[in-house]
Design an enzyme around this catalytic site. Structure first.
Site, mmCIF file in Angstrom:
data_model
loop_
_atom_site.group_PDB
_atom_site.id
_atom_site.type_symbol
_atom_site.label_atom_id
_atom_site.label_comp_id
_atom_site.label_asym_id
_atom_site.label_seq_id
_atom_site.Cartn_x
_atom_site.Cartn_y
_atom_site.Cartn_z
ATOM 1 N N MET A 239 21.769 43.460 49.187
ATOM 2 C CA MET A 239 23.154 43.080 48.916
ATOM 3 C C MET A 239 23.815 42.655 50.229
ATOM 4 O O MET A 239 23.834 43.405 51.191
ATOM 5 C CB MET A 239 23.924 44.241 48.301
ATOM 6 C CG MET A 239 23.467 44.644 46.902
ATOM 7 S SD MET A 239 23.585 43.305 45.684
ATOM 8 C CE MET A 239 25.346 42.936 45.740
ATOM 9 N N GLY B 286 32.606 36.460 44.527
ATOM 10 C CA GLY B 286 33.521 35.743 45.394
ATOM 11 C C GLY B 286 33.808 36.404 46.727
ATOM 12 O O GLY B 286 34.724 35.995 47.438
ATOM 13 N N HIS C 2 20.677 34.728 37.372
ATOM 14 C CA HIS C 2 20.999 36.084 37.810
ATOM 15 C C HIS C 2 22.091 36.652 36.907
ATOM 16 O O HIS C 2 23.176 36.078 36.782
ATOM 17 C CB HIS C 2 21.486 36.063 39.259
ATOM 18 C CG HIS C 2 21.578 37.422 39.879
ATOM 19 N ND1 HIS C 2 20.480 38.113 40.342
ATOM 20 C CD2 HIS C 2 22.649 38.225 40.114
ATOM 21 C CE1 HIS C 2 20.865 39.263 40.848
ATOM 22 N NE2 HIS C 2 22.184 39.366 40.703
ATOM 23 N N SER D 265 24.372 33.162 39.753
ATOM 24 C CA SER D 265 24.945 34.354 39.133
ATOM 25 C C SER D 265 25.974 33.959 38.085
ATOM 26 O O SER D 265 27.005 33.360 38.402
ATOM 27 C CB SER D 265 25.609 35.230 40.191
ATOM 28 O OG SER D 265 26.336 36.266 39.568
ATOM 29 N N HIS E 156 20.259 42.229 37.005
ATOM 30 C CA HIS E 156 20.625 43.142 38.084
ATOM 31 C C HIS E 156 21.538 44.230 37.529
ATOM 32 O O HIS E 156 22.693 43.979 37.211
ATOM 33 C CB HIS E 156 21.336 42.325 39.176
ATOM 34 C CG HIS E 156 21.808 43.133 40.334
ATOM 35 N ND1 HIS E 156 22.687 42.621 41.267
ATOM 36 C CD2 HIS E 156 21.548 44.412 40.733
ATOM 37 C CE1 HIS E 156 22.934 43.546 42.180
ATOM 38 N NE2 HIS E 156 22.261 44.643 41.878
ATOM 39 N N MET F 298 27.405 45.505 35.102
ATOM 40 C CA MET F 298 28.200 46.534 35.779
ATOM 41 C C MET F 298 28.841 47.458 34.743
ATOM 42 O O MET F 298 29.307 46.997 33.700
ATOM 43 C CB MET F 298 29.291 45.874 36.625
ATOM 44 C CG MET F 298 28.781 44.833 37.600
ATOM 45 S SD MET F 298 30.130 44.102 38.553
ATOM 46 C CE MET F 298 29.275 42.731 39.337
ATOM 47 N N GLY G 288 26.749 32.412 43.290
ATOM 48 C CA GLY G 288 27.671 32.361 42.167
ATOM 49 C C GLY G 288 28.737 31.308 42.358
ATOM 50 O O GLY G 288 28.631 30.192 41.860
ATOM 51 N N ASP H 111 21.909 38.691 47.667
ATOM 52 C CA ASP H 111 22.998 38.489 46.711
ATOM 53 C C ASP H 111 24.316 38.849 47.373
ATOM 54 O O ASP H 111 24.507 39.981 47.814
ATOM 55 C CB ASP H 111 22.754 39.383 45.492
ATOM 56 C CG ASP H 111 23.837 39.260 44.427
ATOM 57 O OD1 ASP H 111 24.721 38.389 44.562
ATOM 58 O OD2 ASP H 111 23.788 40.031 43.440
ATOM 59 N N MET I 145 23.793 47.172 37.947
ATOM 60 C CA MET I 145 24.655 47.949 38.836
ATOM 61 C C MET I 145 25.318 49.024 37.991
ATOM 62 O O MET I 145 26.518 48.997 37.717
ATOM 63 C CB MET I 145 25.683 47.025 39.510
ATOM 64 C CG MET I 145 25.065 46.144 40.571
ATOM 65 S SD MET I 145 26.193 44.892 41.216
ATOM 66 C CE MET I 145 25.918 43.578 40.027
ATOM 67 N N ASP J 87 24.396 39.814 36.246
ATOM 68 C CA ASP J 87 24.952 41.039 36.817
ATOM 69 C C ASP J 87 25.509 41.943 35.723
ATOM 70 O O ASP J 87 26.405 41.545 34.975
ATOM 71 C CB ASP J 87 26.075 40.692 37.796
ATOM 72 C CG ASP J 87 25.551 40.106 39.091
ATOM 73 O OD1 ASP J 87 24.670 40.728 39.703
ATOM 74 O OD2 ASP J 87 26.016 39.023 39.486
ATOM 75 N N PHE K 286 32.057 42.877 42.623
ATOM 76 C CA PHE K 286 32.875 41.708 42.327
ATOM 77 C C PHE K 286 32.273 40.460 42.956
ATOM 78 O O PHE K 286 31.682 40.522 44.031
ATOM 79 C CB PHE K 286 34.311 41.885 42.849
ATOM 80 C CG PHE K 286 35.079 42.950 42.136
ATOM 81 C CD1 PHE K 286 35.773 42.670 40.965
ATOM 82 C CD2 PHE K 286 35.106 44.253 42.617
ATOM 83 C CE1 PHE K 286 36.478 43.659 40.295
ATOM 84 C CE2 PHE K 286 35.808 45.253 41.957
ATOM 85 C CZ PHE K 286 36.490 44.942 40.787
#
Length: 214
Positions: free
Chosen positions: A136, A144, A32, A7, A65, A36, A192, A170, A67, A34, A142
């Protein structure tokens, strides 16, 4: 076959070109990405122009992906930017059938994702129309975050719903928990921090792959 999809949310964005090249050279088949919107999830990341800017910087398969609240509106833009698979959430505002059709109309793969609080049954009406399900294992928004082991039964439940369904996970994936999701049936693992926070990307990727085969 096991696929690792790093990611880029966890990468050093000041070195984005080098980062996407480095993880591919280190053995990552997919990338990947992301996306958002600050509405569907609280964070804001990147748009199609960034995807387009790195498309010719790596040979990795682009695993995008979304979101975002209205993925249907943005499918054309991300497909043209170079997405090869677009995942969107079953919880979004867009018409799910129309969004899948829009993605497939670009001759790319379509996937649906479910948040931790969404039951697998939400996928039932669409399971035969999609190429992959993304489970998920954290609340989206977020990087981490800590891996949620109680999502593992969902992977098995999806396999029971459709035995040949490709499943991606993920959220908090690392060498320490990769085998848990692999044994449950996941074959695409998004990682990630477990990759980009390490000095040696190849070793980080190999450690995840090795853990699944142990």
């Amino acid at each position: 076959m096991l696929t690792i999809s790093p990611s880029i949310l966890a990468c050093d964005f000041s070195r984005l070109k080098d980062e996407v090249s480095a993880v591919y050279d280190a053995g990552a088949q997919w990338l990947h990405i992301d996306v958002m919107d600050g509405h569907f999830v609280p964070n804001i990341t990147l748009g199609p122009d960034i995807v387009k800017s790195i498309r010719d910087k790596t040979k990795a398969f682009f695993d995008v992906h979304l979101m975002i609240s209205d993925p249907l509106f943005y499918i054309d833009a991300f497909a043209k930017a170079g997405a090869e698979l677009i995942t969107f959430h079953v919880e979004t505002q867009s018409d799910i059938k129309k969004t899948i059709e829009k993605i497939k109309g670009h001759n790319i793969k379509a996937a649906l994702s479910i948040k931790p609080n969404t039951p697998v049954s939400a996928l039932k009406d669409y399971i035969n129309d999609i190429d992959m399900v993304l489970v998920m294992t954290v609340e989206p928004g977020f990087g981490g975050q800590s891996f949620m082991a109680d999502m593992i039964p969902k992977i098995r439940e999806i396999k029971e719903m459709k035995s040949d369904m490709l499943i991606e996970v993920d959220g908090g994936i690392s060498a320490e928990n990769a085998k848990l999701v692999y044994d449950a049936g996941a074959r695409v693992l998004v990682a990630g921090s477990a990759i980009f926070n390490k000095a040696d990307y190849k070793k980080a990727i190999d450690d995840i792959k090795g853990a699944c085969k142990a």
